[in-house]
Design an enzyme around this catalytic site. Sequence first.
Site, PDB file in Angstrom:
ATOM      1  N   LYS A 129       0.842  -1.193   0.000  1.00 12.97           N
ATOM      2  CA  LYS A 129       0.000   0.000   0.000  1.00 12.97           C
ATOM      3  C   LYS A 129       0.881   1.248   0.000  1.00 12.97           C
ATOM      4  O   LYS A 129       1.938   1.270   0.649  1.00 12.97           O
ATOM      5  CB  LYS A 129      -0.907  -0.023   1.240  1.00 12.97           C
ATOM      6  CG  LYS A 129      -1.996   1.054   1.242  1.00 12.97           C
ATOM      7  CD  LYS A 129      -2.890   0.906   2.477  1.00 12.97           C
ATOM      8  CE  LYS A 129      -3.989   1.942   2.512  1.00 12.97           C
ATOM      9  NZ  LYS A 129      -4.867   1.783   3.687  1.00 12.97           N
ATOM     10  N   SER A 150      -9.882  -0.502   6.770  1.00  9.79           N
ATOM     11  CA  SER A 150      -9.269  -0.313   5.447  1.00  9.79           C
ATOM     12  C   SER A 150      -8.628  -1.547   4.833  1.00  9.79           C
ATOM     13  O   SER A 150      -8.252  -1.525   3.662  1.00  9.79           O
ATOM     14  CB  SER A 150      -8.240   0.809   5.506  1.00  9.79           C
ATOM     15  OG  SER A 150      -8.898   2.052   5.549  1.00  9.79           O
ATOM     16  N   SER A 195      -9.687   1.746   2.589  1.00 10.00           N
ATOM     17  CA  SER A 195      -8.811   2.516   1.743  1.00 10.00           C
ATOM     18  C   SER A 195      -7.741   1.685   1.019  1.00 10.00           C
ATOM     19  O   SER A 195      -7.138   2.176   0.072  1.00 10.00           O
ATOM     20  CB  SER A 195      -8.111   3.591   2.575  1.00 10.00           C
ATOM     21  OG  SER A 195      -7.272   3.004   3.546  1.00 10.00           O
TER      22      SER A 195
END
Lengths: 94, 479, 478
Positions: free
Chosen positions: C67, C166, C142
């Site tokens: 990420k 997330s 996210s």
Amino acid sequence: MSIRESRFDVKRLASLVKLRLSPEEEKLFSVQLSRILEFFNRLDKAQVDDVEPTFHPLEIYNVFREDIVSPYPSDKLLSLPSRVKERYIWAPRM
Amino acid sequence: MSELKPIIGLEVHCQLTNLRSKLFCSCSADYRGKPPNTNICPVCIGEPGSLPVLNREALISVLKVAIALKADISRFTYFSRKNYFYPDLPKNFQISQYDGAGGIPIARGGSIDIGGRIVRIRRIQLEEDPGRIVYEGTITSSTGLLMDYNRSGIALVEIVTEPDITSPREARVFLEKLRSLLEYIGVFDGSLEGAMRCDANISIPGGGRVEIKNISSFHDVEKALSFELARQKQRMVRGLGVIRETRHWDPRRRITVSLRVKEEEQDYRYFPEPDLPPIIVTDALIEEAERSMPILPYEKIDLYVSKYGLSRGLAEILVSSKDLSELYDKIVECYGKPGRVASWLIEDLLPLLDKLGVGVKDSKAKPEDIAYLLKSIDEGLIDRSRALSMLRSMVLEGSRPVIVFEHSLESRISLVELDRIISEVVEAEGKAFQDAIRNPKALNYLVGLVVKRCGGRADPREVYKLLSKKVREYRRSRR
Amino acid sequence: MKETYTLKLIQEIESGSLPLDEYLARKAEAIAKLEPILNSFITVVKGFEKSRIERLGLLKGLTVAIKDNICMEGIETTCGSLILRGYKPSYDATVVERIKKNSGVITGKTNMDEFAMGSTTEWSAFGPTRNPWDPCRVPGGSSGGSAAAVASGESDLALGSDTGGSIRCPASFCGVVGLKPTYGLVSRYGLIAYANSLEQIGPIARDVYGCALLLTAIAGYDPRDSTSIDRSYTDYRYALIEGLEGFRLGVVRELLGEGVDQRVSSCIEESIYRFESLGATVEEVSIPSISFALPAYYIIAMAEASSNLARYDGVRYGMSLSARDYDWSRYYEDVRSRGFGLEVKRRIILGAYVLSAGYYDRYYIKALKVRTLIKKGFMEVFKRFDALIGPSMPILPFRIGEKIEDPLELYMCDIDTVPVNLAGLPAISIPCGLVDDLPVGLQIIGSYFCEDTILRIAYNLEAALDLRLKPVFSEVCV
């Protein structure tokens, strides 16, 4: 919006976190943020008078490191800013 | 006008100069004189994703400060973020401790005696030093700032007083006492540039409270406060009143200038630092701090008075600097005579150092050499002016004292006569001689007597040799 | 042990039937082919497919997508924000170090909502990521880029971060397995902070085995993170061997309350029968304080974020403005006003508000007290249950743009995920069925440091359901 929120001043708060809002953003935010605050006000119903706040999810204490020097290759950090002058990092004037 | 007595409170920031590394990262605490931005890492420059880890020794050092100031140590404490934007703050928040209601600093209370008056301490806490700003061009024409983060993250102890100070001079005395105390406990070296900085609050009756920022030495504190006091008094006299505001001390122009009025006071939005678990100050941590505590100035003054019989005034002067009192202790250890050593240090050595502009710490004279010199003076082997010039070269060059006989070679005592005098002295001082047989150190007493009897014509080293020989002979005869 | 995707892949790589260079080349092809559609990555590591590994460690050369809020030395790390464009970290996050050490091959930095603030990946400054099951729909967020990359086979493993769901939200929406570890199990050193006291880095994989494998590689004490916990090394793969005989599972009533799509609840119910048939007992349980979790979560997260994001001022890294004659305060305002997106601005303004004088006790402290209640509520229930279950998301993946106009409506979607972040507990999301060709995720919540328990439960369910999910847009190797 309840009376309690009447002091919600988007502009002042934005300047507190160094943001300058466009007129559109200001308009949008004053509506949206007031609604979100109303949602926050749901907490008024929680019975928490005798409850201690939890700042850290786990109860851990006294985490230290020893006083030992271990230098970092600082040149790596000087490649990050866009403007460096004789190893000084440039910032805008006062 | 003099009835307008000011009320002054200080907020002192001292770097914990005993530490090897910074407060929350492993960069060196020794940042002075290094090229810009060479003493930095992701943590102290606030690179995204980096995390602070507390230097254990910093905590112990602040506990020592708290103990020395007789403050109440909090058994539970934590760090908070003080949120404000400023170019010298790499994260645009400072890891500090909350100073408002409900905040728990590492210690509270305590006091410093500034010669009969007590200045109470409100709070003792730990925080990180910001970076350093260098102006590109001059301050006014500057097109930008040049940032050096070498200092960023250095451990600072913040000591806040109650508004107990009543004159600019007292403020300076307070800082001098504080400095001496911190130096005693070995956490601070005030000779390092910028190691002690201070903000001051000052108000006079009927006026608003003014905060003066950026006082960077304890010499300046008196100047800044005197200027501010005069300014405030003048405004009151002219009926203008004093508004509550924050002012900035400009050491170059020696004036204070308005920074912001209090209405614009910042909202720092303190909250507990989520990246640092709270601290439980255990008995073990406090004991560890106590174990490494030296004898403190106020304890030492009592000791000098009760054990050495010094006057309180004399004791206070000796203790005013850690280096001086350590030098004193060492000389007394070599020579004894605490009263004599004290008065000589203050009457002869200190003025000399002052004249030479050399600090006690920077003097190259060894304590044992100073003791020898003083002894030689006392035995009449060297006169005061010669001794002082010798002392000068000892201080500056570290040379050894050479006591040349004041009298010419011819006037030197003959061995026969010396032997006679020694025998007489041994006879007369039977008890001292017995002491010397058991304890060679006691021999010095007899050496002193013999040298005195010879009127300075004998070489003490030779006398010592002869007396030692006598002791050995006596021992042999007893076997 | 059931041969699920990751295990099969490892066996083929180890046996040589799928040589590592061929495997990596196929991954590079998959990325080249799928990226124009999915936009899972913000940055692909150039030449990752040419990596050569001397000795195959734990991860056996499997590809790992990271990420974009996790620092990797020299590789642009943006957090999905313009304000960090051009920022190349000077160091590796601890998890990146560990992946490299365990011979994982890092493919790139994945797309995300700006500074992890969102649950759709639409708030990325670099365009939304699309759901491999239906490119018109959001992948969740996210960590949407990481979940989409794994679901589509662009990468076989990925790291996400989970502040309020997330990892679990996009895992659920993309039909993959995602685990949010106990607070303190995985080092946060190098994770660019959104809300420090809530977030953890965690693994995302096609199957429970992959999740256990990657967790084993990244978990463990790190002296650089003061909130990291010193525990002995655990190989989470061993947790998968045993069955569920005698396990006590609680279905949390509050997680299945109003607002949960009927189709989602039916899927969860089917899983409950499955658990019972596997020998577990399932009972309903209530934790009333959970009803306050959402506002408490948002208050705490925004408060911490408003402070964490103060450092982005255009001086030391990332975006900068070139105009010369600038007052510092105006410069900061210009940089931040241009560099941050709408959602970030909303949250840092509100965060400043709940911390400001006069509101601190009313909002921030109160939220922290609610947090205490929620933590206690969970602790109480864990005396009777080995794990708790509920949906990961109350709804199915929705269309891109559908909810973006209304921040509150989006916040409401986090109702099932935020309670565990407030308490610091571990939770896993695992696919439990398809509805109209869209995946549904089941959430399993464990007690502190009981990752092994939830992995075991998830693994048994995965084997029993045997879903063999394959999204429309995917390129898989085995």
